[in-house]
Design a protein around this motif. Structure first.
Motif, PDB file in Angstrom:
ATOM      1  N   ARG A  77       3.191  36.861 -12.408  1.00  0.00           N
ATOM      2  CA  ARG A  77       2.142  36.630 -11.677  1.00  0.00           C
ATOM      3  C   ARG A  77       1.546  35.144 -11.470  1.00  0.00           C
ATOM      4  N   GLN A  78       0.571  35.093 -10.405  1.00  0.00           N
ATOM      5  CA  GLN A  78       0.227  33.697 -10.199  1.00  0.00           C
ATOM      6  C   GLN A  78      -1.415  33.587 -10.521  1.00  0.00           C
ATOM      7  N   ILE A  79      -1.640  32.435 -11.381  1.00  0.00           N
ATOM      8  CA  ILE A  79      -2.713  32.152 -11.590  1.00  0.00           C
ATOM      9  C   ILE A  79      -3.054  30.816 -10.908  1.00  0.00           C
ATOM     10  N   GLU A  80      -3.835  30.536 -10.098  1.00  0.00           N
ATOM     11  CA  GLU A  80      -4.115  29.352  -9.297  1.00  0.00           C
ATOM     12  C   GLU A  80      -2.853  28.644  -8.740  1.00  0.00           C
ATOM     13  N   ASP A  81      -2.399  27.758  -9.273  1.00  0.00           N
ATOM     14  CA  ASP A  81      -1.058  26.861  -8.641  1.00  0.00           C
ATOM     15  C   ASP A  81      -0.081  27.051  -9.689  1.00  0.00           C
ATOM     16  N   LYS A  82      -0.101  28.121 -10.617  1.00  0.00           N
ATOM     17  CA  LYS A  82       0.856  28.349 -11.529  1.00  0.00           C
ATOM     18  C   LYS A  82       1.244  29.913 -11.363  1.00  0.00           C
ATOM     19  N   ILE A  83       2.732  30.035 -11.742  1.00  0.00           N
ATOM     20  CA  ILE A  83       3.297  31.111 -11.937  1.00  0.00           C
ATOM     21  C   ILE A  83       3.587  31.562 -13.307  1.00  0.00           C
ATOM     22  N   ILE A  84       2.930  32.560 -13.850  1.00  0.00           N
ATOM     23  CA  ILE A  84       3.041  32.950 -15.299  1.00  0.00           C
ATOM     24  C   ILE A  84       4.387  33.943 -15.206  1.00  0.00           C
ATOM     25  N   CYS A  85       5.325  34.140 -16.417  1.00  0.00           N
ATOM     26  CA  CYS A  85       6.520  34.767 -16.331  1.00  0.00           C
ATOM     27  C   CYS A  85       6.546  35.271 -17.865  1.00  0.00           C
ATOM     28  N   VAL A  86       6.978  36.594 -18.096  1.00  0.00           N
ATOM     29  CA  VAL A  86       7.614  37.155 -19.283  1.00  0.00           C
ATOM     30  C   VAL A  86       9.017  37.095 -19.259  1.00  0.00           C
ATOM     31  N   VAL A  87       9.315  36.097 -20.000  1.00  0.00           N
ATOM     32  CA  VAL A  87      10.725  35.746 -20.117  1.00  0.00           C
ATOM     33  C   VAL A  87      11.484  36.134 -21.416  1.00  0.00           C
ATOM     34  N   GLU A  88      12.884  36.556 -21.381  1.00  0.00           N
ATOM     35  CA  GLU A  88      13.513  36.632 -22.504  1.00  0.00           C
ATOM     36  C   GLU A  88      14.657  35.271 -22.304  1.00  0.00           C
ATOM     37  N   PRO A  89      14.149  34.210 -22.958  1.00  0.00           N
ATOM     38  CA  PRO A  89      15.244  33.018 -22.807  1.00  0.00           C
ATOM     39  C   PRO A  89      16.605  32.959 -23.052  1.00  0.00           C
ATOM     40  N   VAL A  90      16.925  34.074 -23.949  1.00  0.00           N
ATOM     41  CA  VAL A  90      18.467  34.309 -24.448  1.00  0.00           C
ATOM     42  C   VAL A  90      18.489  35.624 -24.680  1.00  0.00           C
ATOM     43  N   SER A  93      16.755  37.483 -27.814  1.00  0.00           N
ATOM     44  CA  SER A  93      15.968  36.523 -28.510  1.00  0.00           C
ATOM     45  C   SER A  93      14.515  37.175 -28.295  1.00  0.00           C
ATOM     46  N   SER A  94      13.411  36.516 -28.921  1.00  0.00           N
ATOM     47  CA  SER A  94      11.974  36.768 -28.945  1.00  0.00           C
ATOM     48  C   SER A  94      11.644  36.576 -27.311  1.00  0.00           C
ATOM     49  N   PHE A  95      10.577  37.524 -26.894  1.00  0.00           N
ATOM     50  CA  PHE A  95      10.046  37.166 -25.460  1.00  0.00           C
ATOM     51  C   PHE A  95       9.131  36.084 -25.549  1.00  0.00           C
ATOM     52  N   ARG A  96       8.944  35.263 -24.551  1.00  0.00           N
ATOM     53  CA  ARG A  96       7.983  34.166 -24.314  1.00  0.00           C
ATOM     54  C   ARG A  96       7.264  34.412 -23.049  1.00  0.00           C
ATOM     55  N   ILE A  97       6.082  33.458 -22.988  1.00  0.00           N
ATOM     56  CA  ILE A  97       5.599  33.529 -21.662  1.00  0.00           C
ATOM     57  C   ILE A  97       5.954  32.131 -21.036  1.00  0.00           C
ATOM     58  N   ALA A  98       6.198  32.031 -19.860  1.00  0.00           N
ATOM     59  CA  ALA A  98       6.636  30.713 -19.274  1.00  0.00           C
ATOM     60  C   ALA A  98       5.689  30.072 -18.196  1.00  0.00           C
ATOM     61  N   ILE A  99       5.231  29.181 -18.239  1.00  0.00           N
ATOM     62  CA  ILE A  99       4.223  28.592 -17.259  1.00  0.00           C
ATOM     63  C   ILE A  99       4.985  27.791 -16.126  1.00  0.00           C
ATOM     64  N   CYS A 100       5.012  28.170 -14.987  1.00  0.00           N
ATOM     65  CA  CYS A 100       5.612  27.328 -14.092  1.00  0.00           C
ATOM     66  C   CYS A 100       4.549  26.815 -13.253  1.00  0.00           C
ATOM     67  N   ASN A 101       4.608  25.509 -12.786  1.00  0.00           N
ATOM     68  CA  ASN A 101       3.611  24.640 -12.131  1.00  0.00           C
ATOM     69  C   ASN A 101       4.313  24.649 -10.755  1.00  0.00           C
ATOM     70  N   LEU A 102       3.693  25.182  -9.724  1.00  0.00           N
ATOM     71  CA  LEU A 102       4.280  25.101  -8.418  1.00  0.00           C
ATOM     72  C   LEU A 102       3.898  23.999  -7.592  1.00  0.00           C
ATOM     73  N   LYS A 103       3.058  22.810  -8.126  1.00  0.00           N
ATOM     74  CA  LYS A 103       3.107  21.705  -7.801  1.00  0.00           C
ATOM     75  C   LYS A 103       4.099  20.467  -8.097  1.00  0.00           C
ATOM     76  N   THR A 104       4.298  20.630  -9.609  1.00  0.00           N
ATOM     77  CA  THR A 104       5.165  19.644 -10.082  1.00  0.00           C
ATOM     78  C   THR A 104       6.388  20.438 -10.503  1.00  0.00           C
ATOM     79  N   LYS A 105       6.652  21.715 -10.202  1.00  0.00           N
ATOM     80  CA  LYS A 105       7.927  22.259 -10.683  1.00  0.00           C
ATOM     81  C   LYS A 105       8.353  22.303 -12.104  1.00  0.00           C
TER      82      LYS A 105
END
Length: 129
Positions: A77-90, A93-105
């Motif tokens: 989902r998108q919150i302002e200039d960030k994409i928020i993701c539910v991710v399973e890194p491996v 493994s445990s799930f995490r929330i990833a915060i992806c900045n659209l401006k800085t990548k």
């Protein structure tokens, strides 16, 4: 911000050789800045009726826009200039929330680990930075 790609009706994205389809969208897949450019190429292909033009955005395919985002993505989902993701890194493994900045990548994982999808749903739905 979006790009366009060519996808087979059976799944997969057309590779830059214009003959093979990759299961995942990656740097080797042909991409276009506009729908019209994609349509021009589709019309030159032999089996154009079996190829769709798809729009890829940071919400629909965050891995392409954020190269450092690793693992399986379950929700975005998108919150302002960030994409928020539910991710399973491996896998496994445990799930995490990833915060992806659209401006800085940049991609940042929250410190909290969640054991299963139901445990992360509330945190994801009400996430505020």
């Amino acid at each position: 911000m979006s790009i366009f790609a060519l996808q087979s009706l059976a799944g997969g994205f057309l590779d830059e050789d214009l003959q093979h389809f990759n299961k995942n969208f990656d740097d080797w897949c042909i991409q276009f800045e506009s729908y019209e450019d994609a349509k021009d190429i589709v019309q030159t292909l032999e089996n154009e009726e079996s190829i769709d033009i798809v729009e890829i955005t940071p919400l629909s395919y965050p891995k392409y826009f954020f190269n450092s985002l690793k693992g399986t993505i379950y929700a975005t989902r998108q919150i302002e200039d960030k994409i928020i993701c539910v991710v399973e890194p491996v896998m496994g493994s445990s799930f995490r929330i990833a915060i992806c900045n659209l401006k800085t990548k940049d991609v940042r994982l929250t410190k909290t680990h969640y054991k299963n999808i139901p445990s992360i749903e509330g945190a994801f739905a009400s996430f505020m930075e």
